[in-house]
Design an enzyme around this catalytic site. Structure first.
Site, mmCIF file in Angstrom:
data_model
loop_
_atom_site.group_PDB
_atom_site.id
_atom_site.type_symbol
_atom_site.label_atom_id
_atom_site.label_comp_id
_atom_site.label_asym_id
_atom_site.label_seq_id
_atom_site.Cartn_x
_atom_site.Cartn_y
_atom_site.Cartn_z
ATOM 1 N N ASP A 188 74.495 -6.461 41.047
ATOM 2 C CA ASP A 188 74.365 -7.677 40.228
ATOM 3 C C ASP A 188 72.880 -7.823 39.922
ATOM 4 O OD1 ASP A 188 74.817 -10.084 38.954
ATOM 5 O OD2 ASP A 188 74.881 -11.237 40.807
ATOM 6 N N CYS A 220 74.047 -11.180 34.040
ATOM 7 C CA CYS A 220 74.403 -12.433 33.373
ATOM 8 C C CYS A 220 73.552 -12.599 32.122
ATOM 9 C CB CYS A 220 74.244 -13.632 34.308
ATOM 10 S SG CYS A 220 72.575 -13.875 34.948
#
Length: 486
Positions: free
Chosen positions: A355, A408
């Site tokens: 991530d 993101c």
């Protein structure tokens, strides 16, 4: 007399400031002002500063809601607000003292966008906020705001239309939706005009509040009932099982939150576990894991068995992961403070989630200050780090292991570009590419954007944050190079 003539010295003052009389300004506006000043002067993150300031002020729910709206709205519309202020002042806003600049922006936002706020109260509170440090600059603020207030015909900040009035070029769209031009130009070139308009428009909408239910401890029905008992509203997500969309409630005070029955997590973020789908008993690596939401979801997916090695380079963030795991009752989460680029030294894993740190252009609804903080040159440094983390995680996988790369952001260079470079590099020949959406709940495969190497989620697809996912599988020993899309 012009507002400028009334001003004593509204330009930048390097001295430390504490502005306004505490009892003379509404708690909501004082809180919003303090947060915006922290963002402006100390590069604070608005969502963290809001929580800290509102807790310190003891703001009630109503004041907290208004302060949050002022902060987020002011940051979202900053470019547009600056244009309105500059039109009434011969002093460019960039030359103003930070207290004056912040006060004007938040006041103009209220005048134009928050029709339920009385104009006289907005102006009076703005004047009080600057009186504490620059009493004579208060007349300047009053003059600018009165001049703007008199313009009865000035419309509210415009929204980019999706029909005949749609902006015809990136610069026009950037101005109308208050985005940096370079950002819109990149999206326009990559996504096309229609999707870029929808993206910019959605970036100016309030983000939803969603809860992921810890199915090891509770049920969707039980958490939803606790929300209703607390005076809020909740309904199951129409796209992701085990997730609730809620409103009108302080989640931290929910009994089900305190007991570990649920976590705050965006719908798009929950797809990290859906993409990896670890099996019970696996050894899983989660790089850049703080504050631990995705690590916890992986651990829940594994039914509390096996091990999730949650790695973060920042020592002060390790306790965040520990607290998350403890609240949720997940003994299989093991936080480790280490540089993710050293992942092979931590062992051999069945699966890994990267991530990666990114520009955050997919979460501008939640962190609108990133609009003005990010620069094009940031992307190159981030891409280098992202590639190094992905390569390190790949080296830590067993044959047939699963590798998920997630960000993101909405940036082709940070997403497909990083995966493409990895596959073309020395370690890429050992991996096959798989389609993440093949593992997602229906109908997400049809709702999201299929890219060359993964899936891009945009905020207007189903209301979740902008995320990117790519899924790769390490070939069994001795397998030949190939790329597969299921």
């Amino acid at each position: 007399m012009s507002p400028d003539a009334r001003a004593a010295n509204p330009v930048r003052d390097p001295r430390r400031r504490v502005s306004g009389r505490a009892g003379a300004v509404s708690p909501a506006r004082r809180g919003a002002f303090e947060v915006l000043l922290l963002v402006e002067e100390r590069r604070a993150y608005s969502h963290i500063a809001l929580r800290q300031v509102l807790n310190r002020l003891g703001a009630d729910r109503r004041d907290s809601a208004l302060a949050t709206e002022i902060v987020q709205g002011t940051l979202r519309w900053q470019r547009w607000l600056d244009e309105q202020i500059n039109a009434k002042s011969r002093i460019p806003i960039a030359r103003l003292d930070a207290v004056v600049r912040v006060t004007l922006r938040m006041a103009v936002y209220q005048l134009y966008k928050l029709r339920h706020c009385a104009p006289h109260a907005v102006v009076n509170d703005a004047v009080e906020l600057v009186k504490g440090t620059q009493p004579r600059a208060a007349s300047y603020v009053n003059g600018v705001l009165r001049a703007l207030e008199r313009e009865q015909q000035t419309p509210s900040p415009p929204r980019a239309a999706r029909s005949r009035n749609a902006p015809g070029n990136p610069e026009e769209l950037a101005r109308r939706t208050s985005h940096p031009t370079w950002m819109v130009e990149r999206w326009w070139s990559w996504l096309g005009p229609e999707a870029t308009i929808a993206l910019c428009e959605s970036n100016n909408e309030p983000p939803p509040l969603t809860l992921r239910v810890n199915l090891l401890r509770s049920s969707v029905a039980e958490v939803m009932e606790s929300v209703r008992e607390a005076g809020g509203e909740g309904r199951p997500s129409p796209v992701i099982p085990g997730v609730l969309r809620v409103s009108g409630v302080d989640v931290s005070r929910l009994s089900t939150f305190r007991s570990g029955a649920c976590s705050v997590q965006d719908e798009s973020a929950t797809l990290a576990a859906w993409t990896l789908q670890p099996e019970p008993g696996w050894e899983v690596l989660d790089l850049c894991a703080a504050p631990g939401g995705k690590s916890a979801h992986l651990a829940e997916w594994m039914k509390g068995t096996g091990r999730v090695t949650a790695v973060d380079i920042h020592p002060h963030k390790i306790p965040l992961i520990e607290r998350t795991a403890r609240r949720l009752g997940l003994p299989n989460v093991h936080p480790v403070c280490a540089d993710g680029r050293d992942a092979p030294s931590l062992g051999i894993f069945d699966a890994a989630l990267v991530d990666a740190p990114c520009s955050g252009l997919g979460v501008l609804r939640r962190r609108p200050e990133l609009k003005w903080r990010r620069r094009p040159e940031d992307i190159q440094d981030l891409v280098k780090l992202q590639g190094e983390l992905l390569a390190a995680a790949a080296r830590a996988l067993r044959p047939d292991g699963i590798l998920v790369y997630a960000t993101c952001t909405v940036c082709e260079a940070e997403n497909d570009g990083v995966v493409e470079a990895f596959l073309a590099g020395p370690g890429g020949a050992a991996f096959d590419l798989e389609d993440p959406a093949a593992l997602w709940p229906d109908p997400l495969g049809q709702m999201t954007l299929s890219t060359r190497f993964g899936r891009q989620i945009l905020p207007f697809h189903f209301g979740g944050d902008g995320f990117y996912y790519a899924r790769l599988r390490r070939k069994p020993s001795g397998a030949q190079r190939g790329i597969r899309r299921d």
